[in-house]
Design a protein around this motif. Structure first.
Motif, PDB file in Angstrom:
ATOM      1  N   GLU B 116       0.817  -1.220   0.000  1.00  0.00           N
ATOM      2  CA  GLU B 116       0.000   0.000   0.000  1.00  0.00           C
ATOM      3  C   GLU B 116       0.849   1.268   0.000  1.00  0.00           C
ATOM      4  N   VAL B 117       1.668   1.366  -1.018  1.00  0.00           N
ATOM      5  CA  VAL B 117       2.605   2.487  -1.109  1.00  0.00           C
ATOM      6  C   VAL B 117       1.872   3.825  -1.234  1.00  0.00           C
ATOM      7  N   ASP B 118       0.626   3.783  -1.714  1.00  0.00           N
ATOM      8  CA  ASP B 118      -0.115   5.024  -1.929  1.00  0.00           C
ATOM      9  C   ASP B 118      -0.628   5.631  -0.622  1.00  0.00           C
ATOM     10  N   LYS B 119      -0.526   4.876   0.473  1.00  0.00           N
ATOM     11  CA  LYS B 119      -1.001   5.434   1.748  1.00  0.00           C
ATOM     12  C   LYS B 119      -0.060   6.525   2.263  1.00  0.00           C
ATOM     13  N   ALA B 120       1.187   6.415   1.883  1.00  0.00           N
ATOM     14  CA  ALA B 120       2.198   7.296   2.466  1.00  0.00           C
ATOM     15  C   ALA B 120       2.151   8.692   1.868  1.00  0.00           C
ATOM     16  N   ASP B 121       2.962   9.544   2.415  1.00  0.00           N
ATOM     17  CA  ASP B 121       3.079  10.908   1.953  1.00  0.00           C
ATOM     18  C   ASP B 121       3.477  10.937   0.482  1.00  0.00           C
ATOM     19  N   ILE B 122       3.120  12.017  -0.177  1.00  0.00           N
ATOM     20  CA  ILE B 122       3.345  12.106  -1.621  1.00  0.00           C
ATOM     21  C   ILE B 122       4.827  12.019  -1.987  1.00  0.00           C
ATOM     22  N   GLU B 123       5.708  12.412  -1.073  1.00  0.00           N
ATOM     23  CA  GLU B 123       7.136  12.391  -1.361  1.00  0.00           C
ATOM     24  C   GLU B 123       7.763  11.019  -1.149  1.00  0.00           C
ATOM     25  N   PHE B 124       7.027  10.117  -0.530  1.00  0.00           N
ATOM     26  CA  PHE B 124       7.582   8.818  -0.162  1.00  0.00           C
ATOM     27  C   PHE B 124       8.229   8.077  -1.331  1.00  0.00           C
ATOM     28  N   PRO B 125       7.494   7.885  -2.454  1.00  0.00           N
ATOM     29  CA  PRO B 125       8.127   7.150  -3.548  1.00  0.00           C
ATOM     30  C   PRO B 125       9.360   7.855  -4.101  1.00  0.00           C
ATOM     31  N   ASN B 126       9.334   9.184  -4.117  1.00  0.00           N
ATOM     32  CA  ASN B 126      10.483   9.920  -4.633  1.00  0.00           C
ATOM     33  C   ASN B 126      11.723   9.679  -3.792  1.00  0.00           C
ATOM     34  N   ASP B 127      11.510   9.492  -2.491  1.00  0.00           N
ATOM     35  CA  ASP B 127      12.643   9.284  -1.600  1.00  0.00           C
ATOM     36  C   ASP B 127      13.262   7.900  -1.757  1.00  0.00           C
ATOM     37  N   LEU B 128      12.571   7.025  -2.469  1.00  0.00           N
ATOM     38  CA  LEU B 128      13.088   5.659  -2.607  1.00  0.00           C
ATOM     39  C   LEU B 128      13.642   5.377  -4.002  1.00  0.00           C
ATOM     40  N   LEU B 129      13.741   6.411  -4.836  1.00  0.00           N
ATOM     41  CA  LEU B 129      14.128   6.195  -6.232  1.00  0.00           C
ATOM     42  C   LEU B 129      15.469   5.485  -6.349  1.00  0.00           C
ATOM     43  N   ARG B 130      16.491   6.071  -5.718  1.00  0.00           N
ATOM     44  CA  ARG B 130      17.831   5.512  -5.869  1.00  0.00           C
ATOM     45  C   ARG B 130      17.907   4.150  -5.198  1.00  0.00           C
ATOM     46  N   GLU B 131      17.238   4.040  -4.068  1.00  0.00           N
ATOM     47  CA  GLU B 131      17.288   2.802  -3.309  1.00  0.00           C
ATOM     48  C   GLU B 131      16.732   1.633  -4.125  1.00  0.00           C
ATOM     49  N   LEU B 132      15.643   1.897  -4.861  1.00  0.00           N
ATOM     50  CA  LEU B 132      15.031   0.812  -5.616  1.00  0.00           C
ATOM     51  C   LEU B 132      15.726   0.601  -6.959  1.00  0.00           C
ATOM     52  N   ASP B 133      16.312   1.650  -7.492  1.00  0.00           N
ATOM     53  CA  ASP B 133      16.932   1.564  -8.797  1.00  0.00           C
ATOM     54  C   ASP B 133      18.294   0.878  -8.687  1.00  0.00           C
ATOM     55  N   ARG B 134      19.155   1.430  -7.827  1.00  0.00           N
ATOM     56  CA  ARG B 134      20.517   0.896  -7.720  1.00  0.00           C
ATOM     57  C   ARG B 134      20.644  -0.054  -6.547  1.00  0.00           C
ATOM     58  N   MET B 135      19.615  -0.145  -5.741  1.00  0.00           N
ATOM     59  CA  MET B 135      19.622  -1.026  -4.574  1.00  0.00           C
ATOM     60  C   MET B 135      20.812  -0.721  -3.663  1.00  0.00           C
ATOM     61  N   GLU B 136      20.967   0.539  -3.342  1.00  0.00           N
ATOM     62  CA  GLU B 136      22.010   0.933  -2.404  1.00  0.00           C
ATOM     63  C   GLU B 136      21.604   2.241  -1.736  1.00  0.00           C
ATOM     64  N   PHE B 137      22.151   2.520  -0.586  1.00  0.00           N
ATOM     65  CA  PHE B 137      21.910   3.807   0.058  1.00  0.00           C
ATOM     66  C   PHE B 137      23.053   4.117   1.012  1.00  0.00           C
ATOM     67  N   TYR B 138      23.088   5.349   1.461  1.00  0.00           N
ATOM     68  CA  TYR B 138      24.209   5.823   2.261  1.00  0.00           C
ATOM     69  C   TYR B 138      23.748   6.081   3.683  1.00  0.00           C
ATOM     70  N   VAL B 139      24.517   5.581   4.646  1.00  0.00           N
ATOM     71  CA  VAL B 139      24.183   5.821   6.040  1.00  0.00           C
ATOM     72  C   VAL B 139      25.052   6.975   6.531  1.00  0.00           C
ATOM     73  N   TYR B 140      24.429   8.116   6.793  1.00  0.00           N
ATOM     74  CA  TYR B 140      25.209   9.308   7.125  1.00  0.00           C
ATOM     75  C   TYR B 140      25.877   9.190   8.488  1.00  0.00           C
ATOM     76  N   GLU B 141      25.199   8.568   9.440  1.00  0.00           N
ATOM     77  CA  GLU B 141      25.735   8.501  10.794  1.00  0.00           C
ATOM     78  C   GLU B 141      27.040   7.728  10.857  1.00  0.00           C
ATOM     79  N   THR B 142      27.112   6.637  10.095  1.00  0.00           N
ATOM     80  CA  THR B 142      28.324   5.810  10.170  1.00  0.00           C
ATOM     81  C   THR B 142      29.190   5.963   8.932  1.00  0.00           C
TER      82      THR B 142
END
Lengths: 390, 281
Positions: B116-142
């Protein structure tokens, strides 16, 4: 060859991108599908179309494209015969089967058909249609074969390749036609906007920790609660010419009621004048003065008119034009007033957009609304909501 | 890896192809369709059929994309620092892995359901673009880059409450689950109730499709409602005769509350039945 297909989709106004096209090619390169048009149809739809509202457009484009296709390497060789075989099997009657026997049996007939197919290709270079619709080929969905055996288009095509896209199953998902309560809800939801507004009430943990760490003393932060701040004032035409549209108006009403926290409803008849009312049965007893309406509801309300705006132009432009009582000021003045007080204001018209140009009163009303009149199709609602939520 | 339907789930030809395209090309598959047509079940069944684990991420209106990656638990760290806990020196102790990270860090492939991805805020899918495309993300804290060891098979379901951004759609395959026709529906029922009597099933299906065709219903009954209703019919031991009538339009089917969930719909339905009855009598 597939570039033409891609361009065909583009020319049908389908929002396809090069990235998606490359994905499709990649999928074909990986041998995901066999040489079947059916599977190619599904795969291309999965990869290129991302909204069921566009399925119908896609079906039409696909059908058009394949009718014009002469050769697709790999596909051309296998599909037609297998498809054809099914067709003939399914639609042959007992007598026809006997006829076939007379012609020398099934295999011989198929051989002849095959031959004929090749001949035909040779003769009508560039012009003959692929096995399919149209009737110029010796067999196919809408034609007769030379022996007089009909390969029907209605019966037995249930599992055939053409059916899937020729049937246009997704027609009523096209966003320019159908409108149900749920669709309206989806469109109205665009308006529903969460905004932080009002007095701070909620303890903001993240900001508090962050600020405390920065300042090295306890710094408590509060934030306002999230709630739906959209306020809507709906003014609906009732009775008279609107009777045809009552069902639609009702749907709009029930959809709107659940969508907003602040929603006020008023009725008017044909055109907005000095009075509006809440209960149509007691419209003469309990009326609200339109002036009061303008004063009571702040200018941050968004106003949605619903009405067909179909009446005599006098009813809008002349004092005393109302068919119910003598109005001192013309309806046009009232509509203008509303449009001036509320900057976010639209008119939804259930009449089809094509005929607006032929009704003078609709033209007048549209002008009064500064052109912000939209049809009550899903696409129209979307446009209206976009204007309101800007 | 190839999916070809499962014993508990009837998959149509085009759906199977869509799933296989998503598996082969390692792209997310976005599934839409009427409520109750088995969007969520699809991911469950694919995971089962392929024999791989399933990770479910259910989206709510308050869900943030970040929560799927990781969360930094600042409050426990603050508390630990005051208690003099030694854990406080290592920031890794306070990074809570989200569903996406869990899926990325698996050695074997898995199925990830974003429900149910449509339940979330309108920006939600945009925030996952790189994560779903390249399947990677950056952890800023570490300051580390998390990359998927094996790209998970991602299923995303949507109920169409919000439009999804084009950039997001372009990265997905899309499939719309249509309401099943009678034939498919019979297969579905057979999967769920293998012992159902033929006669009862036939009558029930007739009634079901008739109810679906009643004009003006706000919410038409769907597959899951039919299955619930059949369960009730079995539990109450209703005979096929009770469903049968010379003119079906003049009876109200037993336990119709399972099919019609909306008060207005029930009223409308009853009114229609009474009207036909009055006309007939």
């Amino acid at each position: 060859m597939l570039i033409d297909f891609f361009l065909k989709l583009k020319s049908h106004k389908l929002p396809v991108s090069i990235k998606e096209y490359l994905t499709l090619l990649e999928a074909m390169g990986k041998g995901l599908i066999g040489p079947s048009v059916d599977e190619f149809y599904y795969l291309s739809r999965i990869a290129l179309v991302k909204d069921e509202a566009n399925f119908d457009k896609f079906d039409r484009a696909f059908s058009e494209f394949w009718q014009g296709v002469e050769t697709i390497p790999g596909i051309e060789a296998q599909v037609p015969l297998e498809w054809l075989l099914k067709q003939v099997e399914l639609t042959l009657s007992e007598e026809e089967k006997k006829q076939i026997q007379a012609l020398g049996g099934w295999d011989k007939l198929m051989e002849t058909l095959k031959q004929r197919l090749e001949e035909q290709k040779g003769r009508h270079q560039g012009g003959s249609k692929w096995i399919g619709t149209g009737g110029t080929s010796p067999f196919g969905a809408y034609g007769y074969n030379p022996e007089g055996i009909r390969i029907g288009q209605d019966k037995g095509r249930n599992r055939s390749a053409v059916k899937v896209w020729d049937q246009r199953e997704y027609q009523n998902l096209d966003d320019s036609v159908e409108l149900g309560t749920r669709n309206i809800k989806v469109a109205l939801r665009r308006l529903r906007r969460f905004a932080r507004d009002g007095a701070p009430e909620e303890f903001d943990l993240d900001t508090t920790i962050n600020q405390t760490a920065r300042k090295a003393y306890l710094d408590i932060h509060m934030r306002p609660e999230r709630h739906n701040t959209v306020k809507v004032l709906m003014l609906m035409d009732i009775g008279g010419t609107m009777d045809d549209h009552v069902k639609l108006a009702e749907e709009l009403f029930s959809a709107a009621k659940t969508e907003f926290k602040h929603l006020e409803f008023f009725y008017f008849h044909n055109c907005l004048y000095d009075f509006v009312w809440k209960d149509n049965r007691r419209r003469h007893a309990e009326r609200t003065r339109t002036w009061d309406l303008l004063h009571k509801y702040g200018h941050d309300y968004k106003v949605i008119f619903v009405g067909d705006a179909t009446m005599s132009p006098y009813e809008i432009l002349q004092p005393g034009g109302s068919i119910e009582y003598f109005n001192e000021e013309p309806g046009a003045v009232w509509v203008k007033r509303v449009a001036e007080v509320y900057s976010k204001c639209v008119w939804l018209n259930p009449e089809p957009e094509e005929i607006w140009g032929y009704r003078q009163s609709i033209q007048v009303m549209k002008e009064l609304m500064n052109g912000r009149m939209y049809p009550t199709t899903l696409a129209g609602l979307e446009r209206a909501m976009r204007v309101l939520s800007k | 890896m190839r999916f070809s339907g499962s014993a508990d789930y009837v998959s149509t030809e085009d759906l199977t192809l869509a799933v296989n395209a998503a598996i082969t090309l390692q792209r997310p598959l976005l599934v839409k369709g009427e409520p109750g047509t088995g969007k969520t079940m699809l991911a469950v069944q694919v995971a089962k059929a392929l024999g791989v684990p399933l990770l479910e991420w259910h989206i709510k209106s308050t869900t943030k994309a970040q929560q799927g990656l990781y969360e930094y638990d600042a409050v426990s760290r603050l508390r630990d620092s005051q208690l003099g806990d030694q854990r406080v020196h290592d920031i890794h102790n306070y990074i809570v892995k989200g569903m996406l990270w869990q899926a990325f860090s698996r050695d074997e492939p898995c199925v990830l359901l974003i429900d149910e991805v449509d339940k979330a805020d309108i920006e939600f899918p945009n925030d996952l673009l790189r994560e779903l495309d390249r399947m990677e993300f950056y952890v800023y804290e570490t300051r580390e880059l998390v990359q998927a060891k094996q790209r998970p098979i991602v299923f995303i379901t949507s109920n169409n409450e919000k439009e999804l951004p084009d950039a997001f759609l372009r990265r997905c395959f899309f499939h719309y689950i249509r309401f099943p026709d009678k034939e498919t529906m019979e297969k579905i029922v057979a999967v769920h109730f293998p012992k159902l009597k033929k006669a009862l099933l036939r009558e029930a299906m007739e009634v079901f499709f008739e109810v679906r065709e009643v004009p003006g219903l706000k919410k038409k009954p769907s597959t899951s409602e039919l299955l619930d209703w059949l369960k009730l019919l079995l539990a109450e031991d209703i005979s096929p005769e009770a469903l049968r009538s010379n003119d079906r339009k003049t009876i109200i089917p037993p336990l119709h509350g399972a099919l019609l969930k909306n008060e207005q719909d029930v009223h409308l339905f009853e009114r229609l039945v009474f009207m036909t009855r009055a006309k007939g009598g």
